[in-house]
Design a protein around this motif. Structure first.
Motif, short mmCIF file in Angstrom:
data_model
loop_
_atom_site.label_atom_id
_atom_site.label_comp_id
_atom_site.label_asym_id
_atom_site.label_seq_id
_atom_site.Cartn_x
_atom_site.Cartn_y
_atom_site.Cartn_z
N UNK A 154 18.47 2.19 29.67
CA UNK A 154 18.08 0.85 29.24
C UNK A 154 16.78 0.47 29.92
N UNK A 155 15.86 -0.04 29.11
CA UNK A 155 14.62 -0.60 29.63
C UNK A 155 14.64 -2.08 29.27
N UNK A 156 14.70 -2.92 30.28
CA UNK A 156 14.72 -4.37 30.09
C UNK A 156 13.38 -4.90 30.59
N UNK A 157 12.49 -5.21 29.65
CA UNK A 157 11.14 -5.66 30.02
C UNK A 157 11.16 -7.06 30.62
N UNK A 158 12.11 -7.90 30.20
CA UNK A 158 12.20 -9.24 30.76
C UNK A 158 12.55 -9.21 32.25
N UNK A 159 13.51 -8.35 32.60
CA UNK A 159 13.95 -8.23 34.00
C UNK A 159 13.16 -7.19 34.78
N UNK A 160 12.29 -6.43 34.08
CA UNK A 160 11.51 -5.35 34.69
C UNK A 160 12.43 -4.33 35.36
N UNK A 161 13.44 -3.88 34.58
CA UNK A 161 14.42 -2.92 35.10
C UNK A 161 14.53 -1.72 34.17
N UNK A 162 14.84 -0.57 34.76
CA UNK A 162 15.15 0.64 34.02
C UNK A 162 16.42 1.24 34.63
N UNK A 163 17.34 1.64 33.78
CA UNK A 163 18.55 2.31 34.27
C UNK A 163 18.83 3.50 33.37
N UNK A 164 19.47 4.51 33.95
CA UNK A 164 19.84 5.71 33.21
C UNK A 164 21.16 6.23 33.76
N UNK A 165 22.13 6.39 32.89
CA UNK A 165 23.42 6.96 33.25
C UNK A 165 23.62 8.22 32.43
N UNK A 166 24.14 9.26 33.07
CA UNK A 166 24.37 10.53 32.38
C UNK A 166 25.65 11.16 32.90
N UNK A 167 26.27 11.98 32.06
CA UNK A 167 27.47 12.69 32.47
C UNK A 167 27.57 14.01 31.73
N UNK A 168 28.17 15.00 32.38
CA UNK A 168 28.48 16.25 31.71
C UNK A 168 29.71 16.03 30.83
N UNK A 169 29.71 16.62 29.65
CA UNK A 169 30.80 16.42 28.70
C UNK A 169 31.09 17.74 28.01
N UNK A 170 32.33 18.17 28.04
CA UNK A 170 32.76 19.43 27.40
C UNK A 170 31.83 20.59 27.72
N UNK A 171 31.55 20.80 28.99
CA UNK A 171 30.67 21.86 29.44
C UNK A 171 31.48 22.96 30.11
N UNK A 172 30.93 24.19 30.08
CA UNK A 172 31.62 25.31 30.73
C UNK A 172 30.62 26.44 31.02
N UNK A 173 30.97 27.24 32.02
CA UNK A 173 30.26 28.47 32.35
C UNK A 173 31.28 29.58 32.35
N UNK A 174 31.12 30.55 31.48
CA UNK A 174 32.12 31.60 31.25
C UNK A 174 33.45 30.93 30.91
N UNK A 175 34.43 30.99 31.81
CA UNK A 175 35.71 30.34 31.53
C UNK A 175 35.92 29.10 32.40
#
Length: 177
Positions: A154-175
């Protein structure tokens, strides 16, 4: 071309009208350079709709971002897609949403794909960034590494804020998940 829409016709006094439309098209890769290809475009339009940012952060973990960005099977998944749209973009008098979406790949066949959407909410000047990054190495039916990162920013120009949320989802390495 795929499209999903929600229309609330409103109350007798004219209040409560709301419209949300998501449209997307996927096609043969168009070369962009440096190994990147454009494989899809789309957009979102909302009239008398707002974005619930906290709900979108929940969507990171429950997979409902896939209902918003390039849904796979709109006929079979229509009830789930409509429920996800209603939950993430509820009716709000005097609010409007507009945003482009793109699906970009890297490599042939694609090792990585990025589905990204930018949603501008009016009034105010807030931009919400939605995305799903998928990496499959080597590309094919059974990759050794399957990585999916869902993100909401989210970029909120009025509040001069930036936020970023991320998560791994249904990920795997080999098994290993």
């Amino acid at each position: 071309v795929k499209a999903v829409g929600i229309l609330n016709t409103g109350n007798r006094d004219g209040s409560g009208f709301g419209l949300t439309i998501i449209i997307s098209a996927e096609f043969s890769p168009i070369q962009l350079g440096f190994g990147f290809v454009l494989v899809g475009v789309g957009g979102l339009i909302g009239v008398n709709r707002t974005v619930l940012r906290d709900q979108l952060r929940t969507a990171l973990r429950d997979g409902s971002l896939e209902s918003i960005l390039f849904p796979k099977n709109v006929v079979t998944d229509a009830p789930r897609i409509i429920a996800d749209l209603k939950r993430n973009f509820p009716t709000a008098e005097g609010h409007y949403l507009v945003g482009p979406m793109a699906k970009i790949g890297w490599g042939t066949p694609p090792i990585a794909t990025l589905e990204i959407g930018l949603i501008l909410e009016i009034p105010g000047f807030t931009v919400v960034i939605l995305g799903v990054l998928r990496i499959a190495a080597p590309p094919g039916e059974e990759p050794l590494l399957k990585l999916q990162v869902n993100f909401v920013g989210e970029i909120d120009f009025d509040k001069k804020q930036f936020s970023l949320d991320a998560t791994l989802y249904e990920s795997r390495f080999l098994t290993l998940t």
